[in-house]
Write an enzyme that holds these catalytic residues in place. Sequence first.
Site, mmCIF file in Angstrom:
data_model
loop_
_atom_site.group_PDB
_atom_site.id
_atom_site.type_symbol
_atom_site.label_atom_id
_atom_site.label_comp_id
_atom_site.label_asym_id
_atom_site.label_seq_id
_atom_site.Cartn_x
_atom_site.Cartn_y
_atom_site.Cartn_z
ATOM 1 N N GLU A 57 0.832 -1.329 0.077
ATOM 2 C CA GLU A 57 -0.140 -0.088 -0.075
ATOM 3 C C GLU A 57 0.782 1.335 -0.101
ATOM 4 O OE1 GLU A 57 -3.075 0.308 -0.857
ATOM 5 O OE2 GLU A 57 -3.604 -1.874 -0.509
ATOM 6 N N TYR A 140 -5.766 6.570 4.991
ATOM 7 C CA TYR A 140 -5.952 5.523 3.794
ATOM 8 C C TYR A 140 -5.384 4.389 4.100
ATOM 9 C CZ TYR A 140 -4.384 3.863 -0.470
ATOM 10 O OH TYR A 140 -3.996 2.696 -1.269
ATOM 11 N N ASP A 158 -9.381 6.525 -1.464
ATOM 12 C CA ASP A 158 -7.941 7.237 -2.136
ATOM 13 C C ASP A 158 -8.742 8.100 -3.355
ATOM 14 O OD1 ASP A 158 -9.009 5.459 -4.191
ATOM 15 O OD2 ASP A 158 -7.167 4.452 -4.387
ATOM 16 N N CYS A 210 -13.344 2.964 -13.989
ATOM 17 C CA CYS A 210 -13.831 4.154 -13.982
ATOM 18 C C CYS A 210 -12.632 5.262 -13.867
ATOM 19 C CB CYS A 210 -14.736 4.259 -12.711
ATOM 20 S SG CYS A 210 -15.566 5.858 -12.456
ATOM 21 N N CYS A 217 -18.326 2.840 -18.993
ATOM 22 C CA CYS A 217 -19.498 2.705 -18.346
ATOM 23 C C CYS A 217 -20.258 1.698 -18.839
ATOM 24 C CB CYS A 217 -20.383 3.929 -18.685
ATOM 25 S SG CYS A 217 -19.378 5.379 -17.960
HETATM 26 N N1 ADE Z 1 -4.266 0.794 -4.968
HETATM 27 C C1 ADE Z 1 -3.798 1.085 -3.860
HETATM 28 N N2 ADE Z 1 -3.984 -0.190 -3.317
HETATM 29 C C2 ADE Z 1 -4.709 -1.079 -3.876
HETATM 30 C C3 ADE Z 1 -5.159 -2.101 -3.986
HETATM 31 N N3 ADE Z 1 -5.110 -3.012 -2.645
HETATM 32 N N4 ADE Z 1 -5.891 -2.832 -4.592
HETATM 33 C C4 ADE Z 1 -6.053 -2.183 -5.731
HETATM 34 N N5 ADE Z 1 -5.685 -0.808 -6.103
HETATM 35 C C5 ADE Z 1 -5.150 -0.485 -5.275
#
Ligand code: ADE
Length: 367
Positions: A57, A140, A158, A210, A217
Amino acid sequence: MPKLPSPRMKLDSRDRAASGVDHDEALRASLLAWYAANKRDLPWRGAENSYAIWVSEIMLQQTRVAAVIDRYMAFMERFPTVTALAAAPEEEVLALWSGLGYYRRARMLHKAARLVAADYGGILPAASAELRKLPGIGAYTAAAIASIAHGEPVAVVDGNVERVLCRLAGWEEGEPALRRRVEERAARFLDPKHAGDFNQAMMEMGATLCAPRNPQCAICPLLAGCRTRGEHKTAPRAKMQSRAVGCALALRKRRGRRAGNDAEVLLEQRPAAQTVMPGLWELPILRSADVAAEDLRLRVRHAIMQVNYDVRVRAVGEREVKALTVAGGRRRWVPLEEAASLPLTGLARKILTRLRLLPAAQRSQPR
Ligand code: ADE
């Protein structure tokens, strides 16, 4: 885009009441089904261990998934546990971060790992509220780790999730208290029984279908609940500036060596007080970016934030260095075999990689 039925018709509250189906419930199920069928196969997916999720992350902040994968694998191979990371010198952590940019993230990750090793017995706390007390872990990241690793029902917001929710609700940028409304909506929309998958599905949807431009869409799992359906305003793309810069490639034979990879390169360490990439190593900067064709060794493009650099690299002899380059930080002649394990800037690594000057195993994927 194919013609779609009016979103407002589908969203009519009387229809919803008549059908007896909770609208969010149907959307959640649709989103989770889409995610189960379409999720990208990423190395941190399915990891039980919250440290692996934490690293992924942090790397994924401000960085595309494609650029993260190799860096993540190398990082986890070298630092498979919080304790291994905590025990490493910062220079090595930064070297393995090379190419990802935003080095402050690596410094904070390292600092937090040391804290976890010293104060938490090497075990990352499980609750998002506890995680938030660690350096570099904000709302986040805490929500992502706690929901993905432990199923805590906290919503991740996010930039991608924010865009999805705004489009669903028909909210536009600049509306009052938008961030708070988005967070509240995210919390209500979250599927508390599948918090980790739900959060990842929202992020994945925002990153793939998206997308900011040309959203898909017609195949979106949330289409039935969307008020905009492609008819949103698109924020103008930030204008990139262009700038030319010259880099000095000064190479010399390593003193006292007779054979083998015996060259060394002159590198400069950016001062610790710099706000951008402090402490990282780079090639000295030329006084002038006008490099004559016969002196040009390499020309590369490199984007840093909103600037597109047109980088010209020229060879500079040891005795010309002083006259041709701008005095910056501390300089050192570094054996090429050692250069790869220094925390190089992304640009320095790109240049040395393109010129095939780094040992093969330690070359980066040029970005
Ligand atoms: N962007 C940041 N973390 C993510 C995750 N765990 N899955 C998908 N997109 C991400």
